[in-house]
Design a protein around this motif. Sequence first.
Motif, PDB file in Angstrom:
ATOM      1  N   ASP A 145       0.851  -1.184   0.000  1.00  0.00           N
ATOM      2  CA  ASP A 145       0.000   0.000   0.000  1.00  0.00           C
ATOM      3  C   ASP A 145       0.889   1.237   0.000  1.00  0.00           C
ATOM      4  O   ASP A 145       2.073   1.169   0.356  1.00  0.00           O
ATOM      5  CB  ASP A 145      -0.909  -0.004   1.226  1.00  0.00           C
ATOM      6  N   ASN A 146       0.291   2.354  -0.387  1.00  0.00           N
ATOM      7  CA  ASN A 146       1.062   3.598  -0.413  1.00  0.00           C
ATOM      8  C   ASN A 146       1.298   4.103   1.006  1.00  0.00           C
ATOM      9  O   ASN A 146       0.528   3.847   1.929  1.00  0.00           O
ATOM     10  CB  ASN A 146       0.321   4.663  -1.226  1.00  0.00           C
ATOM     11  N   VAL A 147       2.379   4.838   1.181  1.00  0.00           N
ATOM     12  CA  VAL A 147       2.702   5.449   2.465  1.00  0.00           C
ATOM     13  C   VAL A 147       3.242   6.846   2.208  1.00  0.00           C
ATOM     14  O   VAL A 147       4.063   7.054   1.317  1.00  0.00           O
ATOM     15  CB  VAL A 147       3.726   4.582   3.248  1.00  0.00           C
ATOM     16  N   ASN A 148       2.743   7.803   2.975  1.00  0.00           N
ATOM     17  CA  ASN A 148       3.168   9.198   2.840  1.00  0.00           C
ATOM     18  C   ASN A 148       3.941   9.599   4.092  1.00  0.00           C
ATOM     19  O   ASN A 148       3.397   9.558   5.206  1.00  0.00           O
ATOM     20  CB  ASN A 148       1.959  10.117   2.652  1.00  0.00           C
ATOM     21  N   ILE A 149       5.202   9.972   3.909  1.00  0.00           N
ATOM     22  CA  ILE A 149       6.083  10.276   5.039  1.00  0.00           C
ATOM     23  C   ILE A 149       6.643  11.686   4.880  1.00  0.00           C
ATOM     24  O   ILE A 149       7.345  11.963   3.902  1.00  0.00           O
ATOM     25  CB  ILE A 149       7.247   9.270   5.122  1.00  0.00           C
ATOM     26  N   GLN A 161      16.641  19.895   2.814  1.00  0.00           N
ATOM     27  CA  GLN A 161      15.402  20.583   3.120  1.00  0.00           C
ATOM     28  C   GLN A 161      14.299  19.581   3.439  1.00  0.00           C
ATOM     29  O   GLN A 161      14.358  18.414   3.051  1.00  0.00           O
ATOM     30  CB  GLN A 161      14.974  21.456   1.931  1.00  0.00           C
ATOM     31  N   SER A 162      13.297  20.075   4.151  1.00  0.00           N
ATOM     32  CA  SER A 162      12.131  19.243   4.430  1.00  0.00           C
ATOM     33  C   SER A 162      11.421  18.910   3.120  1.00  0.00           C
ATOM     34  O   SER A 162      11.300  19.742   2.227  1.00  0.00           O
ATOM     35  CB  SER A 162      11.171  19.980   5.370  1.00  0.00           C
ATOM     36  N   HIS A 163      10.962  17.675   2.997  1.00  0.00           N
ATOM     37  CA  HIS A 163      10.243  17.281   1.802  1.00  0.00           C
ATOM     38  C   HIS A 163       9.270  16.152   2.134  1.00  0.00           C
ATOM     39  O   HIS A 163       9.275  15.618   3.252  1.00  0.00           O
ATOM     40  CB  HIS A 163      11.202  16.840   0.689  1.00  0.00           C
ATOM     41  N   PHE A 164       8.430  15.817   1.176  1.00  0.00           N
ATOM     42  CA  PHE A 164       7.358  14.848   1.367  1.00  0.00           C
ATOM     43  C   PHE A 164       7.595  13.649   0.460  1.00  0.00           C
ATOM     44  O   PHE A 164       7.780  13.808  -0.748  1.00  0.00           O
ATOM     45  CB  PHE A 164       6.005  15.500   1.047  1.00  0.00           C
ATOM     46  N   ILE A 165       7.608  12.450   1.058  1.00  0.00           N
ATOM     47  CA  ILE A 165       7.861  11.234   0.296  1.00  0.00           C
ATOM     48  C   ILE A 165       6.548  10.486   0.087  1.00  0.00           C
ATOM     49  O   ILE A 165       5.807  10.226   1.047  1.00  0.00           O
ATOM     50  CB  ILE A 165       8.859  10.318   1.024  1.00  0.00           C
ATOM     51  N   SER A 166       6.249  10.158  -1.151  1.00  0.00           N
ATOM     52  CA  SER A 166       5.120   9.295  -1.474  1.00  0.00           C
ATOM     53  C   SER A 166       5.706   7.952  -1.893  1.00  0.00           C
ATOM     54  O   SER A 166       6.175   7.776  -3.015  1.00  0.00           O
ATOM     55  CB  SER A 166       4.275   9.891  -2.612  1.00  0.00           C
ATOM     56  N   GLY A 167       5.710   7.014  -0.971  1.00  0.00           N
ATOM     57  CA  GLY A 167       6.375   5.740  -1.200  1.00  0.00           C
ATOM     58  C   GLY A 167       5.413   4.567  -1.148  1.00  0.00           C
ATOM     59  O   GLY A 167       4.185   4.723  -1.267  1.00  0.00           O
ATOM     60  N   CYS A 168       5.972   3.406  -0.960  1.00  0.00           N
ATOM     61  CA  CYS A 168       5.184   2.174  -0.934  1.00  0.00           C
ATOM     62  C   CYS A 168       5.762   1.237   0.119  1.00  0.00           C
ATOM     63  O   CYS A 168       6.974   1.019   0.163  1.00  0.00           O
ATOM     64  CB  CYS A 168       5.182   1.509  -2.309  1.00  0.00           C
TER      65      CYS A 168
END
Length: 568
Positions: A145-149, A161-168
């Motif tokens: 399933d997808n995971v947003n970190i 820098q701060s960033h947003f990961i859209s992973g699995c």
Amino acid sequence: MERLGPLFYSPPADLTTEHMSTFDFDEFASQIQGEAPLVWNIADKMVYSSKQRARNAHKNPKMVILSIISQAQYTRSHRRGKITKLWSVFLRSCGLSARAFDALHELGTVMSHKWAANAYGALSHHAMERARKAVQIFPWVITHDNVNIPMRVFSQRLHNQSHFISGCAATLWTLPSTAALSPDINRNYQKYTIQSRKTRFSLEDLLDGNPAIHDRLKNRYIHHILQILLDSPEFRDYKHAASNVLKPPPPVCKLPCGPDHVVGQYVLHTANQEEASYEGTDKVIIGIFRQLGLYGEDERIKTALERFIVWIGDQLTVERLRGLHRYRYEDMNSYDRMDYMLPMFGWFHLIMAFAHSLHRQYLGNSAVMGSLQQAFDLLKRKGLQKTETKGPFWHHLNEALHHVSEAHLKALWLTVARVASLTELQSKYPDELLTLAATLYNGHASRLALTKMKGRPLTEQDKVQMQWTMWNIDILPYVELLSAIKNGDVGRMEDLLPTLLFRFIGGGNPKYSIEILELLQGLRQEWPEEIRDYVRRQCWLMNRSGKPGAWTPFDQGQEQNIADIKAS
């Protein structure tokens, strides 16, 4: 303290999952107390006064004393870190920041942050080695399933820098050895489906219904109505509670429990790869096979010709997997065509879709008598006006649905029994209560009752009563589905498939309507009998403890793992 030193010594070999998950703090504290009673008594006098001991029956300073001695041992030598290492791994898994780690390290409570990170890496490496061995020994299924970190930094720079990961995130679930399929199931499955998928299952049988299934569901619904009464505070001391009349109907197809039926899990490395697109899903599959050591040429040939893999996920995941299979049907070999894979939706996401459907149908507004919104206002439940897929919305909605249904059915118990309080029903015998429950169902929670109400002249129709009756009709399958899942009765789950299909079709949810139709096509027409039984008994529910009443859908276990990943 020197005498206690060897007990706190922790060699590198202790850094294993088995050691850390089986360590007993109470037993170790008792061992320390027995080896050095003078040190223990001195510490006990420091942290616990005689007045406290006289008036406090619950407070136990054992862990405080053990912590004091552990910090002193670690200060004497960093090799005496048996307790310190355990706390380090635990707090690292809870997502403790590096700065907090450094502060606790100065106090001698935990190891350094660098040590904790390296230990986590070593544990992960050992776990992946076990996972690669497990796929060669046990039958298994996969969920992802997808995971947003959100990745945060304390001091941002151009390169940091701060960033947003859209992973699995993916999990390998190893099934009991008794779940193993026959060695030639891959070829047999493909031969069988080539012919069977040319025809569909009987829609007439689906629409007409099965009398045996109807009777089973009716008895289950009546038992749920009866259980509402038996679980109420007024029936806490009911003298006939152990009567056989009040026991639930027999199971349809209940899964076995015990140590031999425990499902193991291996959480795979989180991939920095989205899985919402077809290309992303394809890369996720390749990445999972690489992690499991199944991507070499020999392993791919073995997967194509011998393995049969059920891949479980939410509706979007299954849709993408099925779409990839459809797009590749003309590829040159069985591996590229993904003939070895059977996508299967998870029941936890189906439950959430069911709850959202009920919410959409019965929400109404505060001025509508019998609406969910009016109940939410009376119960002071906030944040339930609009459906959401993130956060704790479903858990709050699920709790509210149970409370509203319980209130409706208790009110109907008073109406049907013609009493002012449920306490008055304690004088009745079990067979009388069962008769009243059946009367309640037939008159206020069945489609026959609703049809009779609609057949009355318009001047005699009670709109609120009709609304409540329709609610009872729709909420009972929801309660039944949750009960069947918790108790591991896959037969009851299968009995509800036609009801779920009509719910999603009528509720305007074409995606889950398609998923239910695909499942019915497989169970009734397309799959060989061995696969049908395997899907029912091994791919819907899993039990991580082997205890009764501890069954969970695979996708719910995946969601729980994702929460841990976000925390760490």
